[in-house]
Design an enzyme around this catalytic site. Structure first.
Site, PDB file in Angstrom:
ATOM      1  N   GLU A  13      20.441  46.964  13.237  1.00  0.00           N
ATOM      2  CA  GLU A  13      19.785  45.651  13.142  1.00  0.00           C
ATOM      3  C   GLU A  13      18.432  45.798  12.435  1.00  0.00           C
ATOM      4  O   GLU A  13      18.085  44.987  11.565  1.00  0.00           O
ATOM      5  CB  GLU A  13      19.576  45.070  14.546  1.00  0.00           C
ATOM      6  N   ASP A 195      30.567  38.948  18.017  1.00  0.00           N
ATOM      7  CA  ASP A 195      31.797  39.022  18.828  1.00  0.00           C
ATOM      8  C   ASP A 195      31.791  37.858  19.816  1.00  0.00           C
ATOM      9  O   ASP A 195      30.775  37.180  19.965  1.00  0.00           O
ATOM     10  CB  ASP A 195      31.847  40.351  19.611  1.00  0.00           C
TER      11      ASP A 195
HETATM   12  N1  ADE Z   1      25.418  41.768  21.959  1.00  0.00           N
HETATM   13  C1  ADE Z   1      26.394  41.524  21.072  1.00  0.00           C
HETATM   14  N2  ADE Z   1      27.527  41.139  21.693  1.00  0.00           N
HETATM   15  C2  ADE Z   1      27.263  41.140  23.019  1.00  0.00           C
HETATM   16  C3  ADE Z   1      28.021  40.854  24.177  1.00  0.00           C
HETATM   17  N3  ADE Z   1      29.295  40.496  24.089  1.00  0.00           N
HETATM   18  N4  ADE Z   1      27.423  40.980  25.381  1.00  0.00           N
HETATM   19  C4  ADE Z   1      26.120  41.356  25.466  1.00  0.00           C
HETATM   20  N5  ADE Z   1      25.354  41.648  24.410  1.00  0.00           N
HETATM   21  C5  ADE Z   1      25.915  41.534  23.191  1.00  0.00           C
END
Ligand code: ADE
Length: 230
Positions: A13, A195
């Protein structure tokens, strides 16, 4: 010159944003590396805090105590927990909540922190400035929920969405918000969706696949934001 502190949880990042700035100097405070950069008339101090709320809170306080920043941005990726958000969309946080903070045993609602409240609001000026930025992905403004858990279960994501109205989940933003609030430093959290918790549906976590793309998306966004901040 305006000094902007920018905190990232992960190297990937940070690197996506670092590429867009001119690196002037780097130094360590304790074990944290601070990258001093310039962008036109702005000074930016970038730092990778590590994963989770304690790492993020510690880093935020070190940044505030040692580097006299005018404001703090927390930039990175997040898991989408609302039907409104899709992979790679950008979420501008208007408020942050710790979904795993639980004092229900003392009749407080889940997420409520006695000396802080349930939500911590991001800085109005920074939100309004970020809202004006247009890049080639959808942008949303709303609640971001943080906790010390990588959320993979559809059920947990849905609960965080319905209880707190969160658009996405991550693991640092709300602790950075808490420290900034307690130290009176303006802050904003901006995340791009990598995600969505959906384990019960098809067990398909897209985090690794989209970490780079989502980091690049949010880096493009923050690059424009740095120029616009007065
Ligand atoms: N950062 C990116 N995806 C995430 C997720 N599913 N849960 C917690 N932090 C995250």
């Amino acid at each position: 010159m305006k000094k902007i502190g920018i905190i990232f949880a992960l190297k990937e990042e940070l690197e996506a944003t670092l590429k867009k700035l001119t690196l002037k100097n780097e130094y360590k405070i304790f074990d944290l590396t601070f990258y001093e950069c310039e962008k036109k008339d702005k000074e930016c101090i970038l730092v990778e805090c590590g994963i989770g709320k304690v790492n993020a809170a510690r880093c935020t306080q070190i940044l505030i105590d040692n580097l006299e920043v005018d404001c703090i941005l927390n930039i990175g990726v997040a898991g989408g927990v609302s039907k409104k958000v899709n992979i790679c969309d950008v979420v501008i946080g208007d408020k942050l909540v710790q979904h795993d903070f639980d004092l229900r045993a003392f009749n407080h609602e889940r997420g409520y922190i006695p000396n802080v409240g349930l939500y911590v609001n991001c800085d109005e000026y920074l939100i309004r400035t970020a809202e004006k930025i247009k890049i080639d992905t959808n942008t949303h403004v709303g609640t971001i929920a943080s906790g010390d858990i990588f959320v993979t279960e559809l059920n947990m994501g849905e609960k965080i969405n319905s209880k707190f109205g969160a658009l996405c989940v991550e693991m640092e933003g709300a602790s950075i918000a808490q420290v900034c609030y307690l130290s009176n430093v303006p802050f904003l959290v901006i995340r791009s969706i990598s995600d969505s918790p959906n384990k019960s549906a098809n067990n398909n976590i897209t985090f690794d696949e989209f970490l780079e793309k989502s980091s690049n998306t949010v880096a493009k966004f923050v690059n424009k934001l740095i120029e616009k901040i007065d």
